[in-house]
Design a protein around this motif. Structure first.
Motif, PDB file in Angstrom:
ATOM      1  N   MET A 138      -6.424   0.799   0.492  1.00 31.11           N
ATOM      2  CA  MET A 138      -6.352   0.278  -0.876  1.00 31.11           C
ATOM      3  C   MET A 138      -7.764   0.027  -1.419  1.00 31.11           C
ATOM      4  SD  MET A 138      -4.776  -0.735  -3.552  1.00 31.11           S
ATOM      5  CE  MET A 138      -3.005  -0.882  -3.252  1.00 31.11           C
ATOM      6  N   VAL A 162      -1.492 -10.354   6.820  1.00 31.44           N
ATOM      7  CA  VAL A 162      -1.302  -8.939   7.163  1.00 31.44           C
ATOM      8  C   VAL A 162      -0.145  -8.818   8.150  1.00 31.44           C
ATOM      9  CG1 VAL A 162      -3.544  -7.908   6.669  1.00 31.44           C
ATOM     10  CG2 VAL A 162      -3.244  -9.205   8.764  1.00 31.44           C
ATOM     11  N   ARG A 201       0.546  -4.334   4.118  1.00 30.28           N
ATOM     12  CA  ARG A 201      -0.771  -3.992   4.668  1.00 30.28           C
ATOM     13  C   ARG A 201      -0.929  -4.489   6.114  1.00 30.28           C
ATOM     14  NH1 ARG A 201      -3.434  -8.081   0.587  1.00 30.28           N
ATOM     15  NH2 ARG A 201      -2.378  -9.914   1.385  1.00 30.28           N
ATOM     16  N   THR A 249      -4.005  -3.857   7.255  1.00 33.61           N
ATOM     17  CA  THR A 249      -5.442  -3.944   6.996  1.00 33.61           C
ATOM     18  C   THR A 249      -5.642  -3.186   5.689  1.00 33.61           C
ATOM     19  OG1 THR A 249      -7.653  -3.404   7.849  1.00 33.61           O
ATOM     20  CG2 THR A 249      -5.893  -1.855   8.392  1.00 33.61           C
ATOM     21  N   SER A 250      -6.757  -3.389   5.003  1.00 34.19           N
ATOM     22  CA  SER A 250      -6.819  -2.894   3.619  1.00 34.19           C
ATOM     23  C   SER A 250      -7.820  -1.779   3.331  1.00 34.19           C
ATOM     24  CB  SER A 250      -7.102  -4.069   2.677  1.00 34.19           C
ATOM     25  OG  SER A 250      -6.105  -5.047   2.796  1.00 34.19           O
ATOM     26  N   ILE A 263       0.843  -1.198   0.000  1.00 36.10           N
ATOM     27  CA  ILE A 263       0.000   0.000   0.000  1.00 36.10           C
ATOM     28  C   ILE A 263       0.877   1.247   0.000  1.00 36.10           C
ATOM     29  CG2 ILE A 263      -1.784   1.249   1.283  1.00 36.10           C
ATOM     30  CD1 ILE A 263      -2.826  -1.395   2.265  1.00 36.10           C
TER      31      ILE A 263
END
Lengths: 478, 478
Positions: free
Chosen positions: A109, A134, A103, A105-106, A66
């Motif tokens: 993105m 993660v 990442r 957490t996403s 990310i």
């Protein structure tokens, strides 16, 4: 005092290593999930995935890397996560122009992509889940419970309005509660996190909280209503029926491989793992005993039982290796196999076998004709029994009599004196961060959640004595 | 000339985007797998995983980050992969003492751990598979086919000796061949890679190779016999029955999300995706046509068919949205749904419906009473038909008449003149790297593999004219 009571951490580490669930690696805080450990995750995955699909979600996969600029877009989010991020700065022999985070957490993105994918109210709701690895580079790690890399699922949904998004948030929390209670036999308190314990960037965070055998809490799953915070940061808008561009309301929700750790800490005992039958890779082990090699009928009988159990979909093993029965009992006990069956020459003469549930004190003699039915029944009964035992343990260690900080300190002290665990207390809370903070500083008890169904309503704040707005579970946590 | 024939790349990119399978992201070469794309991967995973378990393998999970020093231990391995590695150099605000690579494959991490896990011949074979994301920072990327991050499975096994390890290498290549042919309906040539095309660190590499509609090759799966190279690099030894410490023999094998790309390039047509029925997320779509809203019996009839198909486990959708039939036909065609059924007032009067297979020219009228059985049958027949068509296409474009480099050049030139694809040629090869290299430089044709069952045996090297040691497939490749 047993090792489990005396040094719970040592017991836990010993147990998961002896049971061959994991191994340490040279990368700080990263473990290897060995097949017996990974299979536990596969069972959790299968059931969660089934429930997600049943509730209309589909899986997708998003890039692991990310761009740093994405994190900057939601200020609470970057504040919460930046201390824990690993960064890729070089690739294929070149410095990157912009650092890429692994990442944690996403949301960012996915927020970026949803802004492209969502145009009209017809595109909503978007109901997507991702199974992924993660990273959170934390100082203190503990296998399964808190590792630098872990496996999880993260749901990310977008909705037309607050009502629909909040319904989703609650629905997924309920799915988590059901899976954790039904499959893992772990009772949980569901409720809302206090503001200081919220997910970085959430409007409201809800959790399910489980009590381990050392009285500490494991947050077993969280579900967040994110409002329009990420929608604003990433410009996720849709054309509504009135032809206006408005922000979507988003949610996210996650559970991880820490559930494996929680299951072990809730059910395990001095002899090793105790696996709920629905979770056990091997549910039944059949062991010939006595001078069984001289009597081929013994293994023939066990072969027959093996085939019948297998035909019923029960995961069974026949251990006819050369080890002694004592060695085998010990081996399968530490691996947590729910039901053991022994058959020796004398048993055979009597037309019976001995059956032992992993959590039972005694063996039971069962007529050979009833054996398959009895095993089947025991697996069902044991699943419920483990859950009930965990509920009883939790009730015993969930205290509602503490009204003040002094009483809490006294409670903790007397627990220590009596060699008991302090467990959790339901405390009144006025709603001020400072009060929560002070309780933590003085006792290491943190707020777990504000339960939806507290056993009683507390009237005054456990710290300041003012009127309580909420009744909150306080406890030490992993 | 159609877009597919004229500009295959453009056709491919348009097709996967229109079918909503993926999206580009701001991270170089990393794509997002949208639900319709990811579901294709889930189907491949499910079937592969079933086969792996059937052949005695279990899943595990290893850390994604690999210390730089691990790569140094096997010189061919680091040479092969170092140009493509992304590196983590900072985490949680600090410079790392040693750089950590994002895994391009896990031989080194797994080698390190196996050296601990394997002590005695009793521990062997170790049969482990991992489902994971991996990274190869390559210059030219193409969605699904070659991306910086991709999803794959990697099997890593350890054996007592060469014979056992080679048996495993071949077994897994065969599993790949069966899954790719049966599930994806893609015919493949199985064979051995030439030394220059071997996996970095392998003794022997075997592959399955598939021909796309533009005549280029996709390597659809590889299986490697690693000998004792990684065992020596990572000191993986066991005590054998003669009480001696000897090195294990290891294998590794992998398939990835590029299979999704291959499937699209093999079966897709001008109208979009063509999905083999076993792979299709939606296998059948039922569409009411004509003034159907005035005749409720039409949707009632389709509802009944829907329920019956669903009960048979067939993945079916009823599209009763407000769009025109033409719009719907187009939409479901580009998504590659195998069978479409239309029912309008006139059809209903005649007691029939119209059925169209995605790859058929014409619609067929089917009596309503036979509809469910006909659909079921069509799904089976179409799976085989797509495979057979792909075989026919491949045969047509697999040439055995080329004996020299000049003939190869002439073949390529005449293909261009005639607007045909050059396909692959079976060429003799003397075994010298230099000959392989020269063919590549002059024609861009590279060796695909040395097929186990070549259609004929070539006598002379296509480059130097000396005696051929092998008959090799040459072609352009992705």
């Amino acid at each position: 005092m047993s090792v489990q009571q005396n040094d719970f951490s040592k017991w836990y580490i010993d147990t998961i290593q002896k049971a061959d669930l994991m191994d340490y690696t040279p990368v700080r805080g990263c473990i290897a999930f060995k097949p017996d450990g990974y299979e536990l995750w596969e069972r959790i995955q299968a059931e969660m995935d089934r429930r997600f699909k049943e509730t209309g979600h589909r899986n997708a996969y998003f890039p692991m890397l990310i761009p740093e600029s994405f994190f900057q877009k939601e200020k609470d989010h970057i504040e919460g996560f930046s201390p824990e991020l690993p960064w890729v700065t070089e690739a294929a022999g070149e410095q990157l122009e912009e650092r890429l985070a692994l990442r944690p957490t996403s949301e960012t993105m996915i927020g970026h992509l949803y802004s492209d994918w969502i145009k009209s109210y017809r595109d909503l709701p978007v109901l997507i889940n991702q199974w992924a690895n993660v990273f959170r580079w934390e100082k203190k790690t503990l296998p399964f419970i808190r590792t630098s890399e872990f496996l999880w699922q993260e749901g990310h949904t977008a909705h037309v309005d607050e009502e629909d998004a909040r319904k989703e948030t609650m629905q997924m929390l309920q799915v988590y509660k059901e899976v954790v209670e039904d499959l893992l036999a772990i009772p949980v308190y569901d409720g809302q996190k206090t503001p200081s314990e919220r997910f970085a960037g959430a409007v409201d965070t809800y959790s399910i909280e489980a009590m381990m055998k050392d009285g500490k809490a494991v947050q077993a799953g969280t579900s967040h209503y994110l409002g329009t915070k990420f929608a604003e940061a990433f410009d996720i808008k849709y054309l509504n029926k009135e032809n206006k561009h408005v922000h979507v309301h988003t949610t996210s929700w996650g559970t991880s491989t820490r559930l494996i750790g929680a299951m072990i800490m809730v059910h395990g005992d001095e002899q090793g793992l105790v696996l709920p039958p629905k979770m056990a890779p091997t549910q039944v082990v059949l062991i010939p005993v006595g001078p069984w090699k001289k009597k081929p009928e013994i293994v023939e009988n066990l072969d027959k039982v093996f085939a019948e159990l297998k035909a019923k979909g029960i995961r069974v093993k026949l251990d006819d290796s050369d080890q002694s029965p004592g060695y085998k009992f010990n081996e399968w006990e530490l691996k947590g196999v729910p039901v053991r069956v022994e058959l020796g020459p004398r048993d055979l003469e009597n037309g019976q076998a001995l059956m032992k549930a992993r959590d039972a004190e005694e063996k039971t003699a069962v007529a050979l004709d009833d054996l398959v039915a009895s095993i089947e029944n025991e697996l069902t009964v044991m699943q419920t029994r483990l859950y009930d035992k965990a509920v009883a343990f939790r009730e015993e260690n969930s205290h509602t009599h503490v009204d003040t900080l002094d009483e809490l300190k006294a409670h903790i002290e007397s627990s220590q004196t009596e060699g008991k665990i302090p467990g959790w207390i339901l405390g009144g809370w006025c709603g001020e961060d400072a009060c929560e903070e002070n309780v933590k500083e003085e006792t290491k008890f943190t707020t777990r959640n504000i339960p939806f169904n507290p056993p009683t309503e507390k009237k005054t704040c456990v710290n300041c004595g003012k009127e309580a707005k909420h009744s909150v579970w306080f406890g030490r946590a992993y």
